[in-house]
Structures are given as structure tokens and as C-alpha cells.
Design an enzyme around this catalytic site. Structure first.
Site, PDB file in Angstrom:
ATOM      1  N   ARG A 109       0.847  -1.194   0.000  1.00  0.00           N
ATOM      2  CA  ARG A 109       0.000   0.000   0.000  1.00  0.00           C
ATOM      3  C   ARG A 109       0.879   1.240   0.000  1.00  0.00           C
ATOM      4  O   ARG A 109       1.781   1.373   0.831  1.00  0.00           O
ATOM      5  CB  ARG A 109      -0.895  -0.020   1.243  1.00  0.00           C
ATOM      6  CG  ARG A 109      -1.650   1.277   1.530  1.00  0.00           C
ATOM      7  CD  ARG A 109      -2.510   1.093   2.763  1.00  0.00           C
ATOM      8  NE  ARG A 109      -3.154   2.330   3.199  1.00  0.00           N
ATOM      9  CZ  ARG A 109      -2.838   2.992   4.307  1.00  0.00           C
ATOM     10  NH1 ARG A 109      -1.858   2.552   5.096  1.00  0.00           N
ATOM     11  NH2 ARG A 109      -3.480   4.098   4.634  1.00  0.00           N
ATOM     12  N   LYS A 118     -13.183   2.618   0.877  1.00  0.00           N
ATOM     13  CA  LYS A 118     -12.859   2.557   2.300  1.00  0.00           C
ATOM     14  C   LYS A 118     -14.117   2.991   3.081  1.00  0.00           C
ATOM     15  O   LYS A 118     -14.480   4.159   3.053  1.00  0.00           O
ATOM     16  CB  LYS A 118     -11.676   3.464   2.622  1.00  0.00           C
ATOM     17  CG  LYS A 118     -10.381   3.016   1.942  1.00  0.00           C
ATOM     18  CD  LYS A 118      -9.275   4.043   2.117  1.00  0.00           C
ATOM     19  CE  LYS A 118      -8.863   4.179   3.569  1.00  0.00           C
ATOM     20  NZ  LYS A 118      -7.742   5.148   3.722  1.00  0.00           N
ATOM     21  N   ARG A 122      -9.306  18.629   9.613  1.00  0.00           N
ATOM     22  CA  ARG A 122      -8.326  18.787  10.687  1.00  0.00           C
ATOM     23  C   ARG A 122      -8.395  20.175  11.308  1.00  0.00           C
ATOM     24  O   ARG A 122      -8.861  21.129  10.679  1.00  0.00           O
ATOM     25  CB  ARG A 122      -6.899  18.572  10.142  1.00  0.00           C
ATOM     26  CG  ARG A 122      -6.661  17.225   9.496  1.00  0.00           C
ATOM     27  CD  ARG A 122      -5.250  17.139   8.940  1.00  0.00           C
ATOM     28  NE  ARG A 122      -4.988  15.893   8.257  1.00  0.00           N
ATOM     29  CZ  ARG A 122      -4.606  14.768   8.853  1.00  0.00           C
ATOM     30  NH1 ARG A 122      -4.451  14.759  10.171  1.00  0.00           N
ATOM     31  NH2 ARG A 122      -4.370  13.677   8.167  1.00  0.00           N
ATOM     32  N   THR A 149      -6.753  -1.504  10.145  1.00  0.00           N
ATOM     33  CA  THR A 149      -6.608  -0.611  11.297  1.00  0.00           C
ATOM     34  C   THR A 149      -6.275  -1.362  12.587  1.00  0.00           C
ATOM     35  O   THR A 149      -7.080  -2.148  13.088  1.00  0.00           O
ATOM     36  CB  THR A 149      -7.859   0.266  11.541  1.00  0.00           C
ATOM     37  OG1 THR A 149      -8.306   0.809  10.299  1.00  0.00           O
ATOM     38  CG2 THR A 149      -7.507   1.414  12.488  1.00  0.00           C
TER      39      THR A 149
END
Length: 480
Positions: free
Chosen positions: A33, A223, A74, A283
Site C-alpha cells: 500500500r 474505504k 483537521r 486498522t
């Protein structure tokens, strides 16, 4: 022993040295990845080229996934890099703030004030800090700290329950998508899609880039990490518009709560398998091995349960990108997968009840599974151009390994995410007898069969011509 579950490893500073990457592939990596949230396009191109080079040396076609950053929402930067927020304090998220302090901080995502309302709970820094929205005035969000903790530069923001309107593909993502396809990646992972429309748009862009650069189509991966994406209609549309899905448990857990994720994981894997799509579970699978040479028992159980759920692949992030033990982590993960696979429940007779097959190639594929299971065959070999026959077979549990034999390197790489499928290169365009001999030789070289073994073979007639699989043959291996 052959391992059915595939392993995906993220490349980074800990794994980009040629000797380390070589050891990782030998230890069991099937797909690497490239995380486009970090580094430059030039960095990823260098890693892409290194993977291709090392794969050729090792003799294994490893798939390459480009994972796009997506709309990371963010906070901005602090004057002192970080603050410590305490429960009960007031704190302001302010679009206009340049450098934050103890009382406020700026926002990279300027639309956030339009997406929230009083009573909403905002989770920052992976949920370690929780703010409750009290009011919104212009570009300022006034909040109360419900759960205090450290907050530093550029930490992410999620809203409990989801609902943020940021698009799945940002301008950066669209540029990165183009660059990744120009490199020749095999898989494209799309972050934070809300529904099938987001994935259809990504596919449109990817197909246009593939045509522009004259390369084969990539497989798209959704995802699943937004609360909106797990709504039944949205999830079904996402699966329908994707080649595979990733159970991205980090951001998903922040939005829906940790306790909801295990059941959602099982649902997503089951629905994807029913739709003939692959699944990746990701994860914190081996998180402790970032700094420890062995996994915790909880991590062992987590990986094993994902395998038992039917996931096609398990993924490593920081463990292989920045961890101290990337090769050991892959070896440990491979061992766990093999042990868990011994407990697979094979229910082919039940699987095929009340099913009607209208395609010849699909009928042959599933007939080969049924035959191999009841004959207790040692291997299934599929002569395939596109890989479809092997993909259909891989959607059902069987203890017989499936080998996809193809002359196309792109097909080998694209099959690197599918459970229980080992892609091998073989030119089978000659006459039938020669092709059958080469199949036996190829499987023997792979260590899959020996004299006396039974192989169930699927192919198209005439051999060597593109088209649907329409033939099933049972081979008894007569020579060593």
C-alpha cells in the site's frame, strides 16, 4: 502450507530498503500500500518502481495499492504546537484563526461551521478529545470540552454520527489518482465515500486516466469509514460500484462508536462476498508490534476473527511503514491466518441450494468447486484470461487451494487480493496436450501437487483464445 488470506503491507521508512522489502515479500506480503496521505508523488513513484523490481527478483507478482488521502478534516496549527484541554473548559474552532492557543484553533476544513449545530459532539485526535457544540456564529464554532486531553497541530476531526459534507475526492486526490494510474498501480483505494455515486465518480476518473496513459483498468476499493456509508442502501450501492471494500475501522469507530464496529465488520464482509467483491480488514490489527516483537493475544484474536468472518485480506499500516519489526509482523500475521483457516466451515452443498446459474463460465467455476470438494482434490487450476473464474470460486469456503493460471501479468496482480487464489504465470496458448502438461509442471514447481494427486481444471475451449470458461477436466497426476 498455503495461506488463503492475503496480507497487505503499507510501505514507509521502515520497509522501503530493498533488503527489507524483499524479506517482507518472502514472508508473505501479497499487496503493498502506498499511502498518499504522506510523502510526494515522487516518493510514491520510487516505491512503486522498487516494488516492481523486488517482485521480479523474488519471483512473485505483488499488487500495488494507491490509497488516496480523502477529505481529512483537521484543526490548524498552534503557536506552541499543542495544548492540553481540560473537561469543562470553553474552546473555539475558528476558521479565521492563524495560530491557535489554549482557547481556540483554526480549521483546515473551512466548511465545518456549516456542517454542525448546537448539541453535536466533535471527536478530535482519534476520539481522545470530545467537544460539544454550544453555538455557531459565522466562521466560529463555540464548544464545551466534554473529554479533555492533548491536542496538537493538524489533528483530525470527526462528528459523532457522521454527516460532514466534505467530498470523497478532493483536488489533491484527483491529482494523486492521475499520478497513481500513470505509475501503473493495480488498486485505487477511495477514502470516505458516502454512497455509490462517490465510487462511480472515482471509477469514471480512473477509467479516463487509464485511457489517457494506455494502461489497464485499476480495481477500485471503497474505504468504508463514514457513518453514512454503513446505512444499508448506501453500503449496497458502494459495494455495487466498487471492485472491493475496506473495513476501515479507525475513522468508522470514531463516528459510530467502537462497540458497533465488530458487527458492522461481519455485515460488510458477508455482503461483499455475496456480491462477488473482495474485502480488506484494516486498522490496528497488530498495533503493538510497532514497538514489540510479538503481538498481544487480543491482536491474535482480532486477526483470526477477521479471517473467520471471511475477509479476503488483512492490512498493516504503521506496523510495516514505521514499526521496528515489519518482517516479524508479517510472519506472525501469516501464521495466525493459516491457523484460523483450519477452522473454515465448508458448506458448499448449502451454498448452492436454491441458486440458479445462467452463465456457462460461472456454472463451470462453481461446478469445479463442488467436484473438488467431493473428490477431496489436491488443487483447483483455472486457466483464465480475466480472472473471473477464480474470483467466483474464491467467494466460497473450501479447503482446496485455487490456482489462477494466466499469461497476463496484470491479471496476476489484480488477483492478489482474493482469498484462496494463488495467481501464477503460464502461457497456455499452445495445443491442448501441451497446455495440460504445462499446467502440471507449473503446479509441481509451485509445490502444490505430486504424483497421485487429483487436480480439477477449468478452461475455455479452444484453449488460448479469449472467451468464457466452458470446460471442466479432472486430472490424475501420473508423474513426479
Amino acid at each position: 502450507m498455503l495461506r488463503a488470506t492475503k496480507i497487505i503491507a503499507t510501505l514507509g521508512p521502515a520497509s522501503e530498503k530493498p533488503e527489507v522489502l524483499s524479506d517482507m515479500i518472502r514472508a508473505g506480503v501479497d499487496v503493498v500500500r502506498l499511502n498518499f496521505s504522506h510523502g510526494t508523488v515522487a516518493d510514491h513513484k520510487a516505491r512503486h518502481d522498487l516494488v516492481r523490481s523486488i517482485s521480479a527478483e523474488v519471483g512473485k507478482e505483488v499488487g500495488i495499492m494507491a490509497d488516496l488521502q480523502g477529505p481529512k478534516i483537521r484543526v490548524g496549527k498552534f503557536a506552541d504546537s499543542k495544548v492540553l484541554l481540560k473537561e469543562g473548559e470553553k474552546f473555539v474552532l475558528d476558521v479565521a484563526c492563524q495560530l491557535g492557543d489554549q482557547g481556540r484553533v483554526g480549521l483546515d476544513y473551512k466548511e465545518l461551521p456549516n456542517d454542525v449545530k448546537p448539541g453535536d459532539r466533535l471527536l478530535l485526535n482519534d476520539g481522545l478529545v470530545v467537544l460539544r457544540v454550544e453555538s455557531v456564529k459565522g466562521g466560529e464554532i463555540f464548544t464545551l470540552v466534554e473529554q479533555g486531553g492533548p491536542l496538537s497541530n493538524n489533528k483530525g476531526i470527526n462528528r459523532a454520527g457522521g454527516g460532514l459534507t466534505a467530498p470523497a475526492l478532493t483536488e489533491k486526490d484527483i491529482a494523486d489518482l492521475d499520478a497513481a494510474i500513470a505509475m501503473g498501480v493495480d488498486f485505487l483505494a477511495i477514502s470516505f465515500p458516502k454512497d455509490g455515486a462517490d465510487m462511480a465518480y472515482a471509477r469514471k476518473l480512473a477509467d479516463a486516466a487509464s485511457a489517457k496513459y494506455g494502461v489497464g483498468k485499476v480495481k477500485t476499493i471503497a474505504k468504508v469509514e463514514r457513518a453514512e456509508a454503513i446505512e444499508p442502501d448506501a453500503l449496497k450501492s458502494i459495494i455495487a460500484e466498487s471492485d472491493g471494500i475496506m473495513v476501515a475501522r479507525g475513522d468508522l469507530a470514531i463516528e459510530v462508536g467502537n462497540a458497533a464496529v465488530p458487527a458492522l465488520q461481519k455485515r460488510m464482509i458477508a455482503w461483499a462476498r455475496e456480491a462477488d467483491k473482495f474485502t480488506i480488514t484494516a486498522t490496528q490489527m497488530m498495533e503493538s508490534m510497532i514497538s514489540a516483537p510479538v503481538p498481544t493475544r487480543a491482536e491474535v484474536s482480532d486477526v483470526a476473527n477477521a479471517v473467520l468472518d471471511g475477509t479476503d485480506a488483512v492490512m498493516l499500516s504503521a506496523e510495516s511503514a514505521t514499526g521496528m519489526y515489519p518482517v516479524q509482523t508479517i510472519k506472525a500475521m501469516a501464521e495466525i491466518c493459516v491457523e484460523a483457516e483450519k477452522s473454515y466451515r465448508v458448506q458448499l452443498d448449502t451454498d448452492f441450494l436454491d441458486q440458479t446459474f445462467t452463465r456457462i463460465d460461472q456454472t463451470i467455476a462453481l461446478g469445479a468447486l463442488f467436484t473438488a470438494h467431493h473428490l477431496n482434490a489436491n488443487a483447483i487450476a483455472a486457466l483464465t484470461d480475466s480472472g473471473s473464474t477464480a474470483i467466483w470460486m474464491s467467494r466460497h469456503n473450501i479447503h482446496v487451494p485455487i490456482f489462477a493460471l494466466t499469461s497476463k501479468i496484470a491479471t496476476q496482480r489484480s488477483l492478489s487480493t482474493y482469498r484462496n487464489v494463488t495467481p501464477l504465470g503460464l502461457d497456455y496458448s499452445r495445443d491442448r496436450d501441451t497446455a495440460l502438461q504445462e499446467v502440471e509442471m507449473c503446479l509441481k514447481q509451485a509445490g502444490a501437487i505430486k504424483k497421485g494427486d487429483t487436480v480439477v481444471l477449468t478452461s475455455g475451449e479452444p484453449m488460448g483464445e479469449p472467451g468464457g470458461t466452458n470446460s471442466l477436466k479432472i486430472i490424475q497426476v501420473k508423474t513426479n
